[in-house]
Design a protein around this motif. Sequence first.
Motif, PDB file in Angstrom:
ATOM      1  N   THR A 121       0.817  -1.213   0.000  1.00 43.97           N
ATOM      2  CA  THR A 121       0.000   0.000   0.000  1.00 43.97           C
ATOM      3  C   THR A 121       0.850   1.263   0.000  1.00 43.97           C
ATOM      4  O   THR A 121       0.337   2.354  -0.243  1.00 43.97           O
ATOM      5  CB  THR A 121      -0.932   0.020   1.216  1.00 43.97           C
ATOM      6  OG1 THR A 121      -0.140  -0.049   2.421  1.00 43.97           O
ATOM      7  CG2 THR A 121      -1.889  -1.163   1.182  1.00 43.97           C
ATOM      8  N   ASP A 122       2.148   1.106   0.285  1.00 44.21           N
ATOM      9  CA  ASP A 122       3.050   2.262   0.320  1.00 44.21           C
ATOM     10  C   ASP A 122       3.870   2.343  -0.964  1.00 44.21           C
ATOM     11  O   ASP A 122       5.053   2.685  -0.948  1.00 44.21           O
ATOM     12  CB  ASP A 122       3.969   2.192   1.535  1.00 44.21           C
ATOM     13  CG  ASP A 122       4.827   0.926   1.563  1.00 44.21           C
ATOM     14  OD1 ASP A 122       4.520  -0.018   0.798  1.00 44.21           O
ATOM     15  OD2 ASP A 122       5.806   0.888   2.336  1.00 44.21           O
ATOM     16  N   ARG A 204       0.006   9.788  -2.605  1.00 46.69           N
ATOM     17  CA  ARG A 204      -0.044   8.520  -1.881  1.00 46.69           C
ATOM     18  C   ARG A 204       0.814   8.567  -0.617  1.00 46.69           C
ATOM     19  O   ARG A 204       1.060   7.528   0.007  1.00 46.69           O
ATOM     20  CB  ARG A 204       0.414   7.382  -2.803  1.00 46.69           C
ATOM     21  CG  ARG A 204      -0.646   7.046  -3.835  1.00 46.69           C
ATOM     22  CD  ARG A 204      -0.246   5.878  -4.723  1.00 46.69           C
ATOM     23  NE  ARG A 204      -0.120   4.604  -4.010  1.00 46.69           N
ATOM     24  CZ  ARG A 204      -1.153   3.807  -3.696  1.00 46.69           C
ATOM     25  NH1 ARG A 204      -2.387   4.179  -3.976  1.00 46.69           N
ATOM     26  NH2 ARG A 204      -0.960   2.650  -3.092  1.00 46.69           N
TER      27      ARG A 204
END
Length: 208
Positions: A121-122, A204
Motif C-alpha cells: 500500500t506504500d 499517496r
Amino acid sequence: MGIVTISAPYGAAGPEVGPAVAARLGLPFHDRAIPAQVAGRLGVPVEEAEANDETVVRGLWRLVESLGTMPDPVGAVVPGAPLPDARAYRDQTERVLAEIAAGDGGVVLGRAGAMVLRDRTDALHVRLDGPRDRRLAAAVARSGRPRDEVASEMAANDRAREAYVRHFYRVDPAAAAHYHVVVDATALPLDTVVDIVVTAARGRGLGR
C-alpha cells in the motif's frame, strides 16, 4: 517514505525520469545497485548478474544451454562454464525489491517492480510509454546515434523486457491495470512527466 516503481519501454525516458523523481522526493534511485546486490547473494560477478537482469531473453539461455557454454561479460564464450539459473536471479531480485520497499524506500526502474510489489500500500506504480515511432525518435534525439542502430536495439530491448514479465509473471507489462499512473512520455516535456509522477507519489504519501 515508500517506493515508486517505474516501468518504461525503450525510448520512454525511464532512465531520465527515474532519477529526477527520486531527487524530487528525497528518495534513493535504485538501478545499477540492484544487480550488484543480486550478484553478491549468488556469489557471481556483477557483470554476470547484469547480464541476467531484466533484459535476458529466454531464447538466449536455450541457445547457450544447447552449446554447453556460458557467454562471458564481453560477449565471448567460456566452454564448460555453468549455466546460471534465471529463476535464481529473479528470486533474488524480488528479495532485494522487497527489502528496499520495507526499508528506506526509493525509486526503482524496471525489474517488474509493479508485479513484485503489487500488494504494497506504500507504493506507486508508474508506466511510461508512447507510440513506437515517437519513442524511437526520442531515443535517437537523446543518443545522437544512427536511427537504424537505435531501432534495432529498441526492438530487441522491448522484446526482452516483455518476455521477462510474461514468462515470470504471466502478465502483459503494458496493461494499464498494473499501474496507478500511465503517462505518454513522448507527448509531454520530461519536466512535466516528472511533475506528474511526483504529484502522484505525494498524493499517496510517499517521499521525504
